[in-house]
Design a protein around this motif. Structure first.
Motif, PDB file in Angstrom:
ATOM      1  N   SER A  34       3.427 -13.692  81.698  1.00  0.00           N
ATOM      2  CA  SER A  34       2.978 -12.384  82.319  1.00  0.00           C
ATOM      3  C   SER A  34       3.173 -11.555  81.113  1.00  0.00           C
ATOM      4  CB  SER A  34       3.803 -12.170  83.608  1.00  0.00           C
ATOM      5  OG  SER A  34       3.595 -12.952  84.596  1.00  0.00           O
ATOM      6  N   ILE A  35       4.068 -11.515  80.471  1.00  0.00           N
ATOM      7  CA  ILE A  35       4.307 -10.180  79.434  1.00  0.00           C
ATOM      8  C   ILE A  35       3.335 -10.556  78.279  1.00  0.00           C
ATOM      9  CG2 ILE A  35       5.821  -9.569  77.580  1.00  0.00           C
ATOM     10  CD1 ILE A  35       8.251  -9.663  79.755  1.00  0.00           C
ATOM     11  N   GLU A  36       3.175 -11.973  77.929  1.00  0.00           N
ATOM     12  CA  GLU A  36       2.219 -12.257  76.853  1.00  0.00           C
ATOM     13  C   GLU A  36       0.995 -11.892  77.110  1.00  0.00           C
ATOM     14  OE1 GLU A  36       2.885 -16.403  76.077  1.00  0.00           O
ATOM     15  OE2 GLU A  36       4.737 -16.141  75.018  1.00  0.00           O
ATOM     16  N   GLU A  37       0.492 -12.213  78.486  1.00  0.00           N
ATOM     17  CA  GLU A  37      -0.812 -11.873  78.940  1.00  0.00           C
ATOM     18  C   GLU A  37      -1.134 -10.140  78.798  1.00  0.00           C
ATOM     19  OE1 GLU A  37      -3.463 -11.853  83.191  1.00  0.00           O
ATOM     20  OE2 GLU A  37      -1.956 -13.471  82.810  1.00  0.00           O
ATOM     21  N   PHE A  38      -0.059  -9.603  79.392  1.00  0.00           N
ATOM     22  CA  PHE A  38      -0.237  -8.217  79.482  1.00  0.00           C
ATOM     23  C   PHE A  38      -0.492  -7.585  77.877  1.00  0.00           C
ATOM     24  CE2 PHE A  38       2.121  -4.067  78.973  1.00  0.00           C
ATOM     25  CZ  PHE A  38       0.924  -3.391  79.715  1.00  0.00           C
ATOM     26  N   LEU A  39       0.293  -8.126  77.073  1.00  0.00           N
ATOM     27  CA  LEU A  39       0.216  -7.744  75.713  1.00  0.00           C
ATOM     28  C   LEU A  39      -0.818  -8.000  74.925  1.00  0.00           C
ATOM     29  CD1 LEU A  39       4.000  -8.040  74.665  1.00  0.00           C
ATOM     30  CD2 LEU A  39       2.999  -6.112  75.376  1.00  0.00           C
ATOM     31  N   SER A  40      -1.678  -9.212  75.466  1.00  0.00           N
ATOM     32  CA  SER A  40      -2.808  -9.511  74.722  1.00  0.00           C
ATOM     33  C   SER A  40      -4.024  -8.886  75.164  1.00  0.00           C
ATOM     34  CB  SER A  40      -3.004 -10.890  74.871  1.00  0.00           C
ATOM     35  OG  SER A  40      -3.313 -11.208  76.369  1.00  0.00           O
ATOM     36  N   ARG A  41      -3.847  -8.075  76.486  1.00  0.00           N
ATOM     37  CA  ARG A  41      -4.951  -7.167  76.631  1.00  0.00           C
ATOM     38  C   ARG A  41      -5.174  -6.070  75.899  1.00  0.00           C
ATOM     39  NH1 ARG A  41      -3.577  -6.641  82.959  1.00  0.00           N
ATOM     40  NH2 ARG A  41      -3.431  -8.784  83.566  1.00  0.00           N
ATOM     41  N   PRO A  42      -6.544  -5.683  75.803  1.00  0.00           N
ATOM     42  CA  PRO A  42      -6.779  -4.501  74.928  1.00  0.00           C
ATOM     43  C   PRO A  42      -6.351  -3.061  75.709  1.00  0.00           C
ATOM     44  CG  PRO A  42      -9.025  -5.336  75.501  1.00  0.00           C
ATOM     45  CD  PRO A  42      -7.769  -6.180  76.136  1.00  0.00           C
ATOM     46  N   ASP A  43      -5.933  -2.341  75.146  1.00  0.00           N
ATOM     47  CA  ASP A  43      -5.264  -1.057  75.640  1.00  0.00           C
ATOM     48  C   ASP A  43      -6.285  -0.450  76.670  1.00  0.00           C
ATOM     49  OD1 ASP A  43      -3.669   1.267  76.071  1.00  0.00           O
ATOM     50  OD2 ASP A  43      -4.796   2.484  74.456  1.00  0.00           O
ATOM     51  N   GLU A  44      -5.933   0.035  77.688  1.00  0.00           N
ATOM     52  CA  GLU A  44      -6.968   0.320  78.726  1.00  0.00           C
ATOM     53  C   GLU A  44      -7.770   1.603  78.220  1.00  0.00           C
ATOM     54  OE1 GLU A  44      -9.256   0.346  82.151  1.00  0.00           O
ATOM     55  OE2 GLU A  44      -7.957  -1.103  81.560  1.00  0.00           O
ATOM     56  N   VAL A  45      -6.870   2.523  77.671  1.00  0.00           N
ATOM     57  CA  VAL A  45      -7.692   3.837  77.240  1.00  0.00           C
ATOM     58  C   VAL A  45      -8.823   3.353  76.150  1.00  0.00           C
ATOM     59  CG1 VAL A  45      -7.374   6.025  76.151  1.00  0.00           C
ATOM     60  CG2 VAL A  45      -5.600   5.378  77.866  1.00  0.00           C
TER      61      VAL A  45
END
Length: 65
Positions: A34-45
């Motif tokens: 879950s952490i790896e997936e979260f960190l691989s997403r582009p920054d929402e802003v």
């Protein structure tokens, strides 16, 4: 590999264990993924700004193509 220790209340820990069991992984593995997936997403802003620029310049991009 470095480790990280976190505290969860009993309800969250129970939910984590249930989710991990449903996915046939350990709770630790589920958290790591879950952490790896979260960190691989582009920054929402950044993503919102990029979407806005693409929409704003869509006609220009079509003309340049």
């Amino acid at each position: 590999m470095p480790t990280l220790k976190i505290a969860l209340d009993h309800d969250h820990l129970a939910s984590l264990r249930q989710s991990a069991e449903l996915h046939h992984v350990s709770p630790e593995e589920l958290v790591r993924r879950s952490i790896e997936e979260f960190l691989s997403r582009p920054d929402e802003v950044f993503r919102r700004a990029a979407d806005q620029v693409l929409k704003k310049n869509a006609e220009l991009y079509r003309e340049m193509a």
